[in-house]
Design a protein around this motif. Structure first.
Motif, short mmCIF file in Angstrom:
data_model
loop_
_atom_site.label_atom_id
_atom_site.label_comp_id
_atom_site.label_asym_id
_atom_site.label_seq_id
_atom_site.Cartn_x
_atom_site.Cartn_y
_atom_site.Cartn_z
N TYR A 205 2.50 -28.57 -10.31
CA TYR A 205 2.34 -28.42 -11.76
C TYR A 205 2.81 -27.04 -12.23
O TYR A 205 3.54 -26.93 -13.23
CB TYR A 205 0.88 -28.63 -12.15
CG TYR A 205 0.63 -28.40 -13.62
CD1 TYR A 205 0.98 -29.36 -14.56
CD2 TYR A 205 0.05 -27.21 -14.08
CE1 TYR A 205 0.77 -29.15 -15.91
CE2 TYR A 205 -0.17 -26.99 -15.42
CZ TYR A 205 0.19 -27.97 -16.33
OH TYR A 205 -0.01 -27.75 -17.68
N ASN A 206 2.43 -26.01 -11.52
CA ASN A 206 2.85 -24.66 -11.91
C ASN A 206 4.37 -24.50 -11.80
O ASN A 206 5.01 -23.92 -12.69
CB ASN A 206 2.16 -23.61 -11.03
CG ASN A 206 0.67 -23.54 -11.30
OD1 ASN A 206 0.21 -23.85 -12.39
ND2 ASN A 206 -0.09 -23.13 -10.30
N ARG A 207 4.93 -25.02 -10.73
CA ARG A 207 6.38 -24.91 -10.54
C ARG A 207 7.14 -25.71 -11.59
O ARG A 207 8.10 -25.21 -12.20
CB ARG A 207 6.74 -25.39 -9.13
CG ARG A 207 8.23 -25.44 -8.83
CD ARG A 207 8.86 -24.08 -8.97
NE ARG A 207 10.29 -24.12 -8.69
CZ ARG A 207 11.13 -23.14 -9.00
NH1 ARG A 207 10.68 -22.05 -9.60
NH2 ARG A 207 12.41 -23.25 -8.71
N SER A 209 6.09 -26.82 -14.52
CA SER A 209 5.88 -26.29 -15.87
C SER A 209 6.83 -25.14 -16.14
O SER A 209 7.39 -25.02 -17.24
CB SER A 209 4.43 -25.83 -16.03
OG SER A 209 3.54 -26.92 -15.95
N HIS A 210 7.02 -24.30 -15.13
CA HIS A 210 7.98 -23.20 -15.28
C HIS A 210 9.39 -23.74 -15.49
O HIS A 210 10.14 -23.23 -16.33
CB HIS A 210 7.93 -22.30 -14.05
CG HIS A 210 8.96 -21.22 -14.05
ND1 HIS A 210 8.88 -20.11 -14.85
CD2 HIS A 210 10.12 -21.09 -13.33
CE1 HIS A 210 9.94 -19.34 -14.64
NE2 HIS A 210 10.70 -19.91 -13.73
#
Length: 237
Positions: A205-207, A209-210
């Motif tokens: 999710y973090n990757r 989203s970026h």
């Protein structure tokens, strides 16, 4: 049989490593339901990771190629016609701006209010940029939900399993480790599965989203270039 023989037999019968399938089979029905749910969530998480990676790579390549061609094209409308059926977000952004320009152009091809037309074209492309970003990020909500909820679901299975272990202590009137350990192992297995589902989901999710944010910024820069090109055409009228 001597005491040494009994100890040797017990040692031979004891498992030498953890068996996840055996832990699942021996677990309480509630813990089994929790584990099955977490395993299904983990499978869906990995399906999203693979599909999103493939789609994002394809969309980025197509958009980069379209942007290069569009800014050099003498007839952008003809280029857009060939991209309408493809998954090219940048093409839809440019199409939104050109469509608004056509609506603001009179029958004679003249624009009465240049400043108003510029504003409407910019708003149309900004709205399309936001729509494309939302479409890309739509499936990422499941990753965020799994990453935040899965550990607690696994913890629920652990708590339930430990409660069942204490119930077995009361039933057998025996608090030895041999009575408690199997139930606790099965319970902790639920927490392990919860973490197994949550950790990849949070990282992905973090990757992703970026990547979506970076792609949105890239589309916005392309929209600005298209807007500048349209503004120059309006000034020449």
């Amino acid at each position: 049989m001597t005491t040494v023989s009994l100890l040797a037999a017990a040692t031979a019968a004891a498992p030498t490593r953890l068996d996840p399938l055996q832990l699942f089979r021996d677990a309480d029905i509630v813990v089994q339901i929790v584990i099955v749910g977490l395993v299904l969530a983990s499978i869906w998480v990995w399906a999203i990771i693979v599909s999103f990676s493939l789609r994002m790579g394809k969309v980025s390549r197509r958009s980069a190629a379209f942007e290069r061609e569009f800014l050099l094209a003498k007839e952008p409308e003809t280029l857009l016609e060939g991209r309408r059926r493809q998954d090219v977000p940048s093409a839809r952004v440019a199409a939104a701006g050109l469509s608004e320009l056509q609506h603001s152009t009179g029958a004679g091809g003249r624009v009465a209010d240049r400043e108003g037309t510029r504003s409407r074209v910019a708003l149309a492309m900004e709205g399309q940029v936001a729509t494309e970003a939302d479409s890309l990020a739509e499936r990422l909500n499941f990753l965020a939900t799994t990453g935040s909820v899965a550990p607690f679901v696994g913890l629920f299975g652990t708590v339930w399993g430990i409660m069942n272990s204490f119930f077995q202590i009361g039933e057998q009137q025996n608090s030895s480790l041999a009575v408690v350990a199997p139930g606790i192992s099965e319970a902790l297995f639920a927490t392990a599965i919860g973490l197994f589902a949550a950790i990849p989901a949070v990282i992905a999710y973090n990757r992703f989203s970026h990547r979506v944010n970076a792609f949105e910024a890239r589309m916005q820069r392309f929209a600005d270039r298209v807007h500048a090109q349209i503004s120059r055409e309006l000034e020449g009228q």
